[in-house]
Design an enzyme around this catalytic site. Structure first.
Site, PDB file in Angstrom:
ATOM      1  CG  ASP A 121      -1.794  -1.250   1.276  1.00 45.69           C
ATOM      2  OD1 ASP A 121      -1.754  -2.055   0.334  1.00 45.69           O
ATOM      3  OD2 ASP A 121      -2.513  -1.430   2.281  1.00 45.69           O
ATOM      4  CD  GLU A 166      -0.472  -5.855   8.560  1.00 46.24           C
ATOM      5  OE1 GLU A 166      -0.682  -5.256   9.637  1.00 46.24           O
ATOM      6  OE2 GLU A 166      -1.040  -5.543   7.499  1.00 46.24           O
TER       7      GLU A 166
HETATM    8  C1  9WN Z   1      -5.898  -2.560   2.194  1.00 44.43           C
HETATM    9  C2  9WN Z   1      -5.073  -7.517   4.336  1.00 44.43           C
HETATM   10  C3  9WN Z   1      -4.411  -6.411   3.533  1.00 44.43           C
HETATM   11  C4  9WN Z   1      -3.315  -6.933   2.595  1.00 44.43           C
HETATM   12  C5  9WN Z   1      -2.478  -5.812   1.997  1.00 44.43           C
HETATM   13  C6  9WN Z   1      -1.973  -4.949   3.148  1.00 44.43           C
HETATM   14  C7  9WN Z   1      -3.150  -4.401   3.944  1.00 44.43           C
HETATM   15  C8  9WN Z   1      -5.248  -3.093   3.479  1.00 44.43           C
HETATM   16  C9  9WN Z   1      -5.226  -2.006   4.518  1.00 44.43           C
HETATM   17  O1  9WN Z   1      -3.903  -5.482   4.473  1.00 44.43           O
HETATM   18  O2  9WN Z   1      -3.916  -3.548   3.103  1.00 44.43           O
HETATM   19  O3  9WN Z   1      -6.106  -3.616   1.307  1.00 44.43           O
HETATM   20  O4  9WN Z   1      -6.318  -1.609   4.938  1.00 44.43           O
HETATM   21  O5  9WN Z   1      -4.148  -1.547   4.932  1.00 44.43           O
HETATM   22  O6  9WN Z   1      -1.167  -3.917   2.668  1.00 44.43           O
HETATM   23  O7  9WN Z   1      -1.428  -6.334   1.235  1.00 44.43           O
HETATM   24  O8  9WN Z   1      -3.884  -7.682   1.562  1.00 44.43           O
HETATM   25  O9  9WN Z   1      -4.113  -8.262   5.007  1.00 44.43           O
END
Ligand code: 9WN
Length: 432
Positions: A165, A394
């Site tokens: 992100d 994470e």
């Molecule tokens: C937006 C769920 C997701 C991962 C992504 C990670 C994070 C989300 C957020 O979490 O993104 O999709 O709200 O920050 O960057 O890779 O799929 O684990």
């Protein structure tokens, strides 16, 4: 508790019936590439649920093949995520499912290569064939809506689509979205209340405003086509490499189960012909993203530069150049999401420096295919050590000698658990 058992427990606790959430509170719904990666771990511990995980994900597929990045199962029950199902409002699309709420952007197409694990595991042909058709339909969406100049490479339209992100890769692109179009979203954000030390471990408000601006624009276009000047149009080597690997798997599975594979073969041929032309930088010896509007590569040294190894894209000379970067990195856990010598690096901040288990898993797998066992082992051992020492987090700070806690973001994070399980089992998914 032993690490394997610990990881298994994380997956069990994050299970919500027929799917697995990435992490309690922070991510309470089903995420797209998370589910694919989670399924790899589940194959070792509860194989039937691995298959169900992807089957459930595809209940959120749209009629035009699009596969959303979030499926908001039980949307009314969980209020700890922004932007919510109502904010995305997938109903604006004539293609969206009526019975389920989803987001309107996608994520890396891991499903094809995961299906090959399922196929090798020996699951019933009928269920494999159904998923095969759904995955091909998703790829058809990508090539119909996202293909760049008939290159076989597809564009992402939001940094969330990359899955990485707030990577410094996207800084120059997002910076062009001027403050005059941004709305204040500080009060709506939920993520900052769900993690410790969010100011140094999560994206800033300024970043989030831009993410939400892009969502608003895509929603205004019913999540269909974008205008030519849409600010975020990127060819991402991670997204495209994963798509190539998934198409390679689909080709093999399709041939084995008697499908017409000509379309998949032609996508693959074009993409492999053009991948290096677009993404490779011979001087730096790295693969970079390509900004379509600016007509140039984004030259920043991040873990994503190495993901083409997973799809066996680099030739021997390219691989040598790439791996030379690692020889001077003894003080680091490999592979930082952004290298410490790059502008924009932050050791604890999300995709701006920390090490992520999913990226390590992809690179580890790739190195094994190239018989680079020593480096593969170094990455695997480092990953296991981080998770053992700091928990099933994470993401992790890359400096080995850091004095503070090194694990950040969501606790009990599902893909960290799933992929460590696979690493502990050496990638050997037992056949059914
Ligand atoms: C937006 C769920 C997701 C991962 C992504 C990670 C994070 C989300 C957020 O979490 O993104 O999709 O709200 O920050 O960057 O890779 O799929 O684990």
């Amino acid at each position: 508790m032993e690490l394997f058992q610990k990881c298994q427990t994380v997956l069990e606790n994050n299970r919500r019936g027929n799917f697995t959430i990435p992490s309690p509170f922070l991510y309470p719904f089903q995420w797209n590439w998370d589910s694919g990666l989670i399924a790899i771990g589940l194959l070792h511990t509860e194989p039937e649920n691995a298959l169900v995980e992807l089957e459930t994900l595809f209940t959120g597929q749209w009629e035009n093949g699009f596969l959303p990045h979030i499926i908001f199962h039980n949307a009314e029950k969980y209020t700890t995520y922004f932007p919510s199902a109502d904010y995305w409002n997938s109903d604006v699309s004539r293609f969206a499912p009526k019975a389920l709420k989803t987001s309107g952007i996608t994520q890396p197409a891991v499903h094809g290569f995961v299906l090959e694990y399922f196929f090798n595991h020996g699951f019933p042909k009928k269920r494999i064939a159904k998923l095969y058709d759904q995955i091909v339909h998703y790829h058809q969406y990508l090539y119909e809506y996202r293909q760049f100049n008939k290159t076989g490479l597809v564009a992402i339209w939001h940094n969330w689509e990359s899955g990485m992100d707030n990577s410094p890769w996207w800084d120059s692109v997002l910076k062009k979205i001027g403050p005059e179009v941004l709305q204040d979203i500080k009060l709506q954000r939920k993520d900052i209340h769900e993690v410790e030390d969010s100011a140094s471990t999560r994206p800033t408000d300024d970043d989030y405003k831009r993410y939400i601006y892009l969502v608003n624009q895509l929603r205004a276009h019913n999540y269909e086509r974008i205008p030519a000047d849409f600010p975020f149009q990127i060819l991402d080597p991670v997204f495209n490499a994963i798509l190539i690997q998934s198409n390679k798997s689909l080709l093999r599975i399709g041939e084995a189960i008697g499908k017409d594979t000509s379309q998949v073969a032609s996508w693959l041929e074009k993409a492999t012909e053009n991948f290096s032309k677009i993404h490779w930088d011979e001087n730096d010896g790295l693969f970079y993203p390509y900004d379509v509007l600016e007509n140039r590569q984004i030259k920043k040294h991040c873990s994503g530069c190495y993901i083409p190894i997973f799809a066996e894209i680099p030739d021997d000379a390219q691989l040598e150049k790439m791996l030379a970067h690692f020889s001077a990195a003894e003080d680091l856990y490999l592979v930082p999401s952004c290298m410490p010598d790059q502008s924009g690096f932050e050791s604890k901040n999300y995709w701006r420096g920390p090490v992520w288990v999913n990226m390590n898993w992809l690179i580890w797998q790739g190195l094994l295919k190239y018989q680079r066992h020593e480096l593969a082992e170094r990455i695997k051992a480092g990953t296991i050590r981080m998770v053992e020492a700091h928990g099933v987090c994470e993401y992790f700070e890359p400096f080995k000698d850091a004095s503070t806690p090194n694990g950040f973001g969501g606790k009990n994070f599902s893909w960290s658990a799933a992929l460590v399980i696979d690493m502990l089992k050496n990638g050997n998914v037992s056949s059914g």
